[in-house]
Design an enzyme around this catalytic site. Structure first.
Site, PDB file in Angstrom:
ATOM      1  N   LYS A  83       0.850  -1.197   0.000  1.00  0.00           N
ATOM      2  CA  LYS A  83       0.000   0.000   0.000  1.00  0.00           C
ATOM      3  C   LYS A  83       0.887   1.250   0.000  1.00  0.00           C
ATOM      4  O   LYS A  83       0.587   2.245  -0.642  1.00  0.00           O
ATOM      5  CB  LYS A  83      -0.948  -0.001   1.191  1.00  0.00           C
ATOM      6  CG  LYS A  83      -1.899  -1.189   1.128  1.00  0.00           C
ATOM      7  CD  LYS A  83      -3.277  -0.956   1.675  1.00  0.00           C
ATOM      8  CE  LYS A  83      -4.173  -2.083   1.173  1.00  0.00           C
ATOM      9  NZ  LYS A  83      -5.360  -2.384   1.806  1.00  0.00           N
ATOM     10  N   LYS A 102      -3.803 -10.169  -6.589  1.00  0.00           N
ATOM     11  CA  LYS A 102      -5.015 -10.684  -5.948  1.00  0.00           C
ATOM     12  C   LYS A 102      -6.274  -9.967  -6.461  1.00  0.00           C
ATOM     13  O   LYS A 102      -6.206  -8.786  -6.795  1.00  0.00           O
ATOM     14  CB  LYS A 102      -4.871 -10.431  -4.440  1.00  0.00           C
ATOM     15  CG  LYS A 102      -5.896 -11.097  -3.571  1.00  0.00           C
ATOM     16  CD  LYS A 102      -5.714 -10.700  -2.109  1.00  0.00           C
ATOM     17  CE  LYS A 102      -6.316  -9.343  -1.814  1.00  0.00           C
ATOM     18  NZ  LYS A 102      -6.830  -9.176  -0.448  1.00  0.00           N
ATOM     19  N   LYS A 161     -11.346  -5.995  -3.572  1.00  0.00           N
ATOM     20  CA  LYS A 161     -12.551  -5.196  -3.742  1.00  0.00           C
ATOM     21  C   LYS A 161     -12.240  -3.732  -4.060  1.00  0.00           C
ATOM     22  O   LYS A 161     -13.055  -3.037  -4.642  1.00  0.00           O
ATOM     23  CB  LYS A 161     -13.492  -5.327  -2.546  1.00  0.00           C
ATOM     24  CG  LYS A 161     -12.905  -5.085  -1.176  1.00  0.00           C
ATOM     25  CD  LYS A 161     -14.023  -5.109  -0.138  1.00  0.00           C
ATOM     26  CE  LYS A 161     -13.872  -6.163   0.936  1.00  0.00           C
ATOM     27  NZ  LYS A 161     -12.728  -5.982   1.830  1.00  0.00           N
TER      28      LYS A 161
HETATM   29  N1  AQP Z   1      -8.879 -12.683  -3.705  1.00  0.00           N
HETATM   30  C1  AQP Z   1      -9.029 -13.367  -2.584  1.00  0.00           C
HETATM   31  N2  AQP Z   1      -8.876 -14.709  -2.589  1.00  0.00           N
HETATM   32  C2  AQP Z   1      -9.039 -15.427  -1.445  1.00  0.00           C
HETATM   33  N3  AQP Z   1      -9.324 -14.864  -0.244  1.00  0.00           N
HETATM   34  C3  AQP Z   1      -9.477 -13.528  -0.204  1.00  0.00           C
HETATM   35  N4  AQP Z   1      -9.763 -12.671   0.797  1.00  0.00           N
HETATM   36  C4  AQP Z   1      -9.810 -11.408   0.310  1.00  0.00           C
HETATM   37  N5  AQP Z   1      -9.566 -11.416  -0.998  1.00  0.00           N
HETATM   38  C5  AQP Z   1      -9.346 -12.718  -1.358  1.00  0.00           C
HETATM   39  C6  AQP Z   1      -9.925 -13.083   2.185  1.00  0.00           C
HETATM   40  O1  AQP Z   1     -11.158 -12.559   2.669  1.00  0.00           O
HETATM   41  C7  AQP Z   1     -10.990 -12.232   4.053  1.00  0.00           C
HETATM   42  C8  AQP Z   1     -11.501 -10.854   4.302  1.00  0.00           C
HETATM   43  O2  AQP Z   1     -10.663  -9.938   3.617  1.00  0.00           O
HETATM   44  P1  AQP Z   1     -10.932  -8.388   3.653  1.00  0.00           P
HETATM   45  O3  AQP Z   1     -11.925  -8.070   2.596  1.00  0.00           O
HETATM   46  O4  AQP Z   1     -11.267  -7.976   5.013  1.00  0.00           O
HETATM   47  O5  AQP Z   1      -9.552  -7.713   3.391  1.00  0.00           O
HETATM   48  P2  AQP Z   1      -8.519  -7.906   2.267  1.00  0.00           P
HETATM   49  O6  AQP Z   1      -7.826  -9.204   2.413  1.00  0.00           O
HETATM   50  O7  AQP Z   1      -7.667  -6.678   2.280  1.00  0.00           O
HETATM   51  O8  AQP Z   1      -9.428  -7.962   0.948  1.00  0.00           O
HETATM   52  P3  AQP Z   1      -9.472  -6.941  -0.232  1.00  0.00           P
HETATM   53  O9  AQP Z   1     -10.584  -7.352  -1.136  1.00  0.00           O
HETATM   54  O10 AQP Z   1      -8.116  -6.832  -0.864  1.00  0.00           O
HETATM   55  O11 AQP Z   1      -9.865  -5.609   0.476  1.00  0.00           O
HETATM   56  P4  AQP Z   1      -9.299  -4.164   0.196  1.00  0.00           P
HETATM   57  O12 AQP Z   1      -9.322  -3.996  -1.290  1.00  0.00           O
HETATM   58  O13 AQP Z   1     -10.239  -3.256   0.919  1.00  0.00           O
HETATM   59  O14 AQP Z   1      -7.896  -4.141   0.780  1.00  0.00           O
HETATM   60  C9  AQP Z   1      -9.509 -12.368   4.403  1.00  0.00           C
HETATM   61  O15 AQP Z   1      -9.292 -13.553   5.113  1.00  0.00           O
HETATM   62  C10 AQP Z   1      -8.867 -12.418   3.060  1.00  0.00           C
HETATM   63  O16 AQP Z   1      -7.668 -13.165   3.088  1.00  0.00           O
END
Ligand code: AQP
Length: 333
Positions: free
Chosen positions: A115, A197, A200
């Site tokens: 980030k 990855k 969202k």
């Molecule tokens: N692409 C993914 N594949 C598998 N697992 C995933 N998780 C998130 N993206 C994937 C898992 O979902 C749980 C909750 O994650 P989160 O949404 O709280 O945070 P994150 O991991 O930071 O997900 P994002 O989508 O990337 O969010 P932003 O964009 O806001 O930073 C976790 O257990 C995660 O591993």
């Protein structure tokens, strides 16, 4: 796996619409585990404020997330489904654990570094301290098992280190949790750039299947998902040379519970077109059901808020016990 005395904790930040990555990586596992474990499912709104959003957006995203949890099949009477900010013990434990976490450890966290180096203009200290809040979320409930996606492995390892360190000073206060990760689907990748990855917050929405996407949009996104130009087309798992196809295999396996090798046999000799068309059909079936249930819950905000208050008050009771133990161990009166 069946041990109702084992505590499972998992969280998602309401930082935008949930994705098929969240669904396959963790949510599908949660649903299965609520019958076999004591489950706490948290909406991590304090984590979400590490990125700027308007009060209106945050509120909307929290309500969207709880409605999606219910639509996916979480039972608020079986599991404890709660909002992080309504359980004040999370932020209190976070401060205490901040004093048992080293700057060097936090600086090594790859999610923070990503980030930071992405040129993010809002690199606040919340983003830096995020893993300590995550450790607090988990440790507060004497958690045994944490289902997570691959991106969160490093944070969970830090949580384990903090727990062990604290225990080495004060005795057996924290349970050292283990992670639970699905074999295929713990890292669903971006559709157009399968080197990163599926997230969202991705600025290109064509990289991501959102749980609330229209079927038309799912179809377009899957059709344009990266594959490869190898000839003849072959559908097999190879994360080095066929990332796009392997990612789609993970999606299909994650949604159907079929193993990758079964899918390779099923699609042997079939075209990418056929493969993608089957994926579209399977995702669409799931999303149609999920969305109709989601819209049913989403229109009743008062009900959603009550579900959160109910879950949060139950979580508070558990959290309070552990927090008091921690404070006493440290010597706080
Ligand atoms: N692409 C993914 N594949 C598998 N697992 C995933 N998780 C998130 N993206 C994937 C898992 O979902 C749980 C909750 O994650 P989160 O949404 O709280 O945070 P994150 O991991 O930071 O997900 P994002 O989508 O990337 O969010 P932003 O964009 O806001 O930073 C976790 O257990 C995660 O591993």
């Amino acid at each position: 796996m069946n041990d109702i005395n084992k505590v499972l904790f998992s969280a998602i930040q309401p930082s935008g619409q949930l994705t098929i990555g969240n669904y396959i990586g963790v949510m599908r596992q949660w649903i299965k585990m609520q019958d076999t474990h004591t489950c706490l499912y948290c909406i991590a709104d304090l984590h979400a404020i590490t990125t700027r959003r308007s009060p209106k957006e945050l509120r909307r995203d929290v309500l969207d997330t709880i409605a999606l949890y219910l639509a996916c099949g979480f039972d608020p009477y079986k599991s404890i489904i709660f909002l992080q900010s309504q359980v004040h013990q999370h932020s209190q434990l976070c401060w205490l654990l901040t004093c048992y976490t080293y700057y060097g450890e936090l600086s090594r966290m790859t999610q923070f570094k990503d980030k930071y180096f992405q040129g993010n203009k809002n690199v606040n200290s919340g983003l830096f301290n995020y893993p300590i809040l995550m450790a607090s979320d988990i440790l507060l409930y004497k958690t045994d098992i944490v289902p997570i996606g691959k991106d969160q492995s490093q944070h969970l390892e830090l949580t384990r280190n903090i727990a062990r360190r604290f225990n080495s000073y004060y005795g057996n206060i924290f349970t050292v949790p283990v992670r639970y990760m699905v074999k295929h689907g713990s890292n669903i990748l971006s559709l157009l750039n399968p080197c990163k990855k599926m997230s969202k917050s991705d600025s290109n929405k064509n990289n991501v299947i959102f749980l609330l996407d229209s079927i038309n949009s799912v179809s377009k996104k899957i059709q344009s998902a990266v594959t490869d130009s190898n000839n003849p087309h072959s559908i097999h798992y190879d994360m080095t040379n066929k990332k796009g196809i392997s990612n789609l295999l993970n999606v299909l396996s994650g949604l159907t519970d079929k193993t990758i090798s079964d899918l390779e046999i099923e699609y042997s000799g079939k075209s990418y077109r056929q493969f993608k068309s089957d994926i579209i059909e399977i995702i669409s079936d799931i999303l149609i059901r999920l969305q109709s249930s989601y819209f049913y819950y989403r229109q009743n905000e008062e009900y959603l808020e009550n579900i959160l208050y109910y879950g949060s008050s139950r979580a508070c009771l558990r959290a309070d016990k552990l927090l008091n133990k921690v404070k006493k161990a440290i010597g706080l009166i």
